[in-house]
Design a protein around this motif. Structure first.
Motif, PDB file in Angstrom:
ATOM      1  N   UNK A 139       0.835  -1.202   0.000  1.00 54.63           N
ATOM      2  CA  UNK A 139       0.000   0.000   0.000  1.00 54.63           C
ATOM      3  C   UNK A 139       0.869   1.251   0.000  1.00 54.63           C
ATOM      4  N   UNK A 140       1.939   1.224   0.792  1.00 55.19           N
ATOM      5  CA  UNK A 140       2.845   2.375   0.842  1.00 55.19           C
ATOM      6  C   UNK A 140       3.532   2.590  -0.505  1.00 55.19           C
ATOM      7  N   UNK A 141       3.941   1.484  -1.147  1.00 53.13           N
ATOM      8  CA  UNK A 141       4.585   1.588  -2.455  1.00 53.13           C
ATOM      9  C   UNK A 141       3.610   2.125  -3.495  1.00 53.13           C
ATOM     10  N   UNK A 142       2.346   1.680  -3.407  1.00 52.17           N
ATOM     11  CA  UNK A 142       1.327   2.154  -4.344  1.00 52.17           C
ATOM     12  C   UNK A 142       1.116   3.659  -4.177  1.00 52.17           C
ATOM     13  N   UNK A 143       1.047   4.107  -2.925  1.00 54.00           N
ATOM     14  CA  UNK A 143       0.865   5.533  -2.665  1.00 54.00           C
ATOM     15  C   UNK A 143       2.066   6.337  -3.156  1.00 54.00           C
ATOM     16  N   UNK A 144       3.277   5.804  -2.930  1.00 62.28           N
ATOM     17  CA  UNK A 144       4.476   6.495  -3.394  1.00 62.28           C
ATOM     18  C   UNK A 144       4.503   6.598  -4.910  1.00 62.28           C
ATOM     19  N   UNK A 146       1.907   6.590  -6.916  1.00 60.37           N
ATOM     20  CA  UNK A 146       0.886   7.544  -7.340  1.00 60.37           C
ATOM     21  C   UNK A 146       1.376   8.981  -7.178  1.00 60.37           C
ATOM     22  N   UNK A 147       2.061   9.251  -6.040  1.00 57.39           N
ATOM     23  CA  UNK A 147       2.604  10.602  -5.844  1.00 57.39           C
ATOM     24  C   UNK A 147       3.632  10.934  -6.918  1.00 57.39           C
ATOM     25  N   UNK A 148       4.462   9.951  -7.257  1.00 56.25           N
ATOM     26  CA  UNK A 148       5.480  10.159  -8.275  1.00 56.25           C
ATOM     27  C   UNK A 148       4.849  10.483  -9.623  1.00 56.25           C
ATOM     28  N   UNK A 149       3.780   9.749  -9.976  1.00 52.95           N
ATOM     29  CA  UNK A 149       3.098   9.989 -11.245  1.00 52.95           C
ATOM     30  C   UNK A 149       2.485  11.384 -11.278  1.00 52.95           C
ATOM     31  N   UNK A 150       1.886  11.798 -10.142  1.00 54.56           N
ATOM     32  CA  UNK A 150       1.309  13.147 -10.089  1.00 54.56           C
ATOM     33  C   UNK A 150       2.395  14.211 -10.232  1.00 54.56           C
ATOM     34  N   UNK A 151       3.528  13.994  -9.568  1.00 51.93           N
ATOM     35  CA  UNK A 151       4.626  14.964  -9.658  1.00 51.93           C
ATOM     36  C   UNK A 151       5.164  15.050 -11.086  1.00 51.93           C
ATOM     37  N   UNK A 152       5.271  13.897 -11.750  1.00 53.94           N
ATOM     38  CA  UNK A 152       5.766  13.900 -13.126  1.00 53.94           C
ATOM     39  C   UNK A 152       4.810  14.632 -14.051  1.00 53.94           C
ATOM     40  N   UNK A 153       3.492  14.406 -13.833  1.00 53.95           N
ATOM     41  CA  UNK A 153       2.490  15.094 -14.654  1.00 53.95           C
ATOM     42  C   UNK A 153       2.549  16.602 -14.435  1.00 53.95           C
ATOM     43  N   UNK A 154       2.757  17.011 -13.183  1.00 57.14           N
ATOM     44  CA  UNK A 154       2.842  18.436 -12.880  1.00 57.14           C
ATOM     45  C   UNK A 154       4.085  19.058 -13.510  1.00 57.14           C
ATOM     46  N   UNK A 155       5.205  18.351 -13.447  1.00 56.92           N
ATOM     47  CA  UNK A 155       6.429  18.859 -14.061  1.00 56.92           C
ATOM     48  C   UNK A 155       6.277  18.979 -15.572  1.00 56.92           C
ATOM     49  N   UNK A 156       5.577  18.004 -16.162  1.00 59.43           N
ATOM     50  CA  UNK A 156       5.373  18.049 -17.615  1.00 59.43           C
ATOM     51  C   UNK A 156       4.531  19.254 -18.000  1.00 59.43           C
ATOM     52  N   UNK A 157       3.474  19.513 -17.202  1.00 61.51           N
ATOM     53  CA  UNK A 157       2.619  20.668 -17.476  1.00 61.51           C
ATOM     54  C   UNK A 157       3.399  21.968 -17.320  1.00 61.51           C
ATOM     55  N   UNK A 158       4.228  22.047 -16.257  1.00 59.08           N
ATOM     56  CA  UNK A 158       5.034  23.249 -16.057  1.00 59.08           C
ATOM     57  C   UNK A 158       5.999  23.465 -17.212  1.00 59.08           C
ATOM     58  N   UNK A 159       6.561  22.366 -17.742  1.00 57.82           N
ATOM     59  CA  UNK A 159       7.486  22.475 -18.868  1.00 57.82           C
ATOM     60  C   UNK A 159       6.768  22.999 -20.100  1.00 57.82           C
ATOM     61  N   UNK A 160       5.549  22.474 -20.365  1.00 59.90           N
ATOM     62  CA  UNK A 160       4.788  22.931 -21.521  1.00 59.90           C
ATOM     63  C   UNK A 160       4.452  24.415 -21.410  1.00 59.90           C
TER      64      UNK A 160
END
Length: 340
Positions: A139-144, A146-160
Motif C-alpha cells: 500500500x505504501x509503495x502504491x501511494x508512493x 501515485x505521488x510520483x506519477x502526479x509529480x511527473x504530470x505536474x512537471x510536464x505541465x510546467x514544462x509545456x
C-alpha cells in the motif's frame, strides 16, 4: 486463484478504504439512508439499493443485468452530497471484499484481529502477520508511485507552459508577439477561421472571457458567426484543448452599468480589459514587467481611433495605460505570418 497479483491489489484497495467503524466515528453528517447502508458495510450481503450516478449510466450494460435487478430505475434518484455518495461506494466495495472472503477456496481473507484483508496462498496461511506487513508495504509503495506519477504530470505541465511562455524571456526580436490572446466577440463572429489558426499554431494561448461568451450568446439568434463560434468553443472546451481556455468571472470589478446602456461596445472592451488585468496579475510575480504579455484581438478596424465614440476611445486609452495591446485580428495574423 491463479492471479495472485489481482488478489494482492484488491486487498491493498480494501485496506486503504476506511472501515464502517472509522466512518461512523468520523463525525460525518450523513442522511438516514446512508447511515443504514453504513451499518451493513462489513457484511458480505449488503442490502444496498440506493442509486448512484454510475448505476444510472450503466443501466443497460448486459453484464450488470442481474446486479441491477434490485434497483428501481423508475423512481427519482435521491439527491446525495458528494461525501454521501463516496460513503455508499466505500460500503459497497468493503462489503464485496467480505463477500469474496466467504467464497469456498478463496485466497482473500479478513483478519479480524488486525482488521485488514489479506491475500494469501494456501501454503502461507500460517504467516498472517508477515502477510499483513507485506500488504501495508505494498500500500505504501502504491501511494508512493501515485505521488510520483502526479509529480511527473505536474512537471510536464510546467514544462509545456514554460515553453509556451518562454517568449517573455527571449530577445525582443523573438518576443514581439504576446503569448496570451484575448479575442472579442467581433473577432470570433467575423474571423473565426483566423482565430482557429492562431489556436492550432501552438504558439499562443487563447483566453475567452465570460463577457465574450455572453456576447456570442446574445448574438446567436441573428448571427451565424456567433453560432459557429459557440459550437467551436464548446467542442474545444470539451476536448480540454490547453491552448483555448475559458476565463471564469474575474471577481469584483467596476460594472459601469450606465455605460452598458449608452455604449455596449465600450462596456465590453472594459470588461475584456478587466480580464486581461486579472491574467497579468495571476501570471506575474508582482515585480515582472508584463508589457506585451496580453493582446486583445478585435474585429474592429483601428486605423483611425478618432472615428470611435468617446467612451470607446477612453477604453482604448485605458488598455494602453495598462500595457495591454489592442490589434485588429487580421493585422495581428498578418504580422505573425510575416515573422514566420
Amino acid at each position: 486463484q491463479s492471479s495472485q497479483s489481482l488478489w494482492n491489489r484488491l486487498s491493498v484497495l480494501l485496506n486503504l478504504l476506511p472501515s464502517a467503524a472509522d466512518l461512523q466515528e468520523s463525525g460525518l453528517v450523513l442522511c438516514n439512508e446512508v447511515k443504514d447502508i453504513l451499518s451493513g458495510a462489513e457484511l458480505p450481503d449488503l442490502k444496498a439499493n440506493l442509486l448512484l450516478p454510475e448505476d444510472v449510466a450503466l443501466r443497460n450494460l448486459p453484464p450488470l443485468k442481474n446486479a441491477h435487478k434490485r434497483f428501481n430505475f423508475e423512481q427519482d434518484r435521491p439527491i446525495f452530497s458528494a461525501v454521501e455518495e463516496s460513503v455508499v461506494r466505500i460500503c459497497c466495495i468493503r462489503s464485496f471484499g467480505h463477500f469474496i472472503t466467504h467464497l469456498q477456496g478463496s485466497i482473500l481473507q479478513f483478519n479480524s484481529e488486525l482488521g485488514i484483508f489479506i491475500s494469501i496462498a494456501q501454503s502461507e496461511q500460517d504467516n498472517l502477520l508477515h502477510q499483513a506487513q507485506a500488504q501495508f508495504h505494498m500500500a505504501a509503495e502504491e501511494a508512493r508511485r501515485n505521488r510520483l506519477m502526479r509529480d511527473m504530470a505536474q512537471l510536464r505541465l510546467q514544462l509545456e507552459v514554460s515553453q509556451l511562455e518562454g517568449s517573455l524571456q527571449q530577445p525582443k526580436a523573438q518576443s514581439a508577439m504576446s503569448p496570451y490572446l484575448v479575442p472579442d466577440t467581433q473577432a470570433l463572429c467575423q474571423h473565426l477561421a483566423v482565430v482557429k489558426q492562431l489556436a492550432t499554431s501552438g504558439r499562443f494561448i487563447i483566453i475567452i472571457p465570460r463577457t465574450v461568451i455572453d456576447g456570442l450568446d446574445f448574438l446567436k439568434k441573428e448571427n451565424a458567426g456567433a453560432r459557429d463560434s459557440i459550437r467551436y468553443l464548446e467542442a474545444e472546451f470539451k476536448k480540454g484543448n490547453r491552448y483555448i481556455r475559458c476565463q471564469k468571472d474575474v471577481g469584483k470589478s467596476f460594472e459601469r452599468h450606465k455605460l452598458k446602456r449608452q455604449d455596449l461596445d465600450a462596456w465590453n472592451l472594459y470588461k475584456i480589459l478587466d480580464s486581461c488585468k486579472q491574467l497579468t496579475v495571476s501570471q506575474g510575480s508582482g515585480e515582472d514587467d508584463t508589457t506585451g504579455m496580453v493582446t486583445i484581438i478585435t474585429g474592429f478596424q483601428l486605423e483611425d481611433p478618432s472615428t470611435f465614440s468617446a467612451p470607446m476611445q477612453s477604453a482604448i486609452q485605458a488598455a494602453a495605460n495598462a500595457s495591454v495591446e489592442i490589434k485588429n485580428v487580421l493585422e495581428f495574423y498578418k504580422q505573425w505570418k510575416e515573422m514566420g
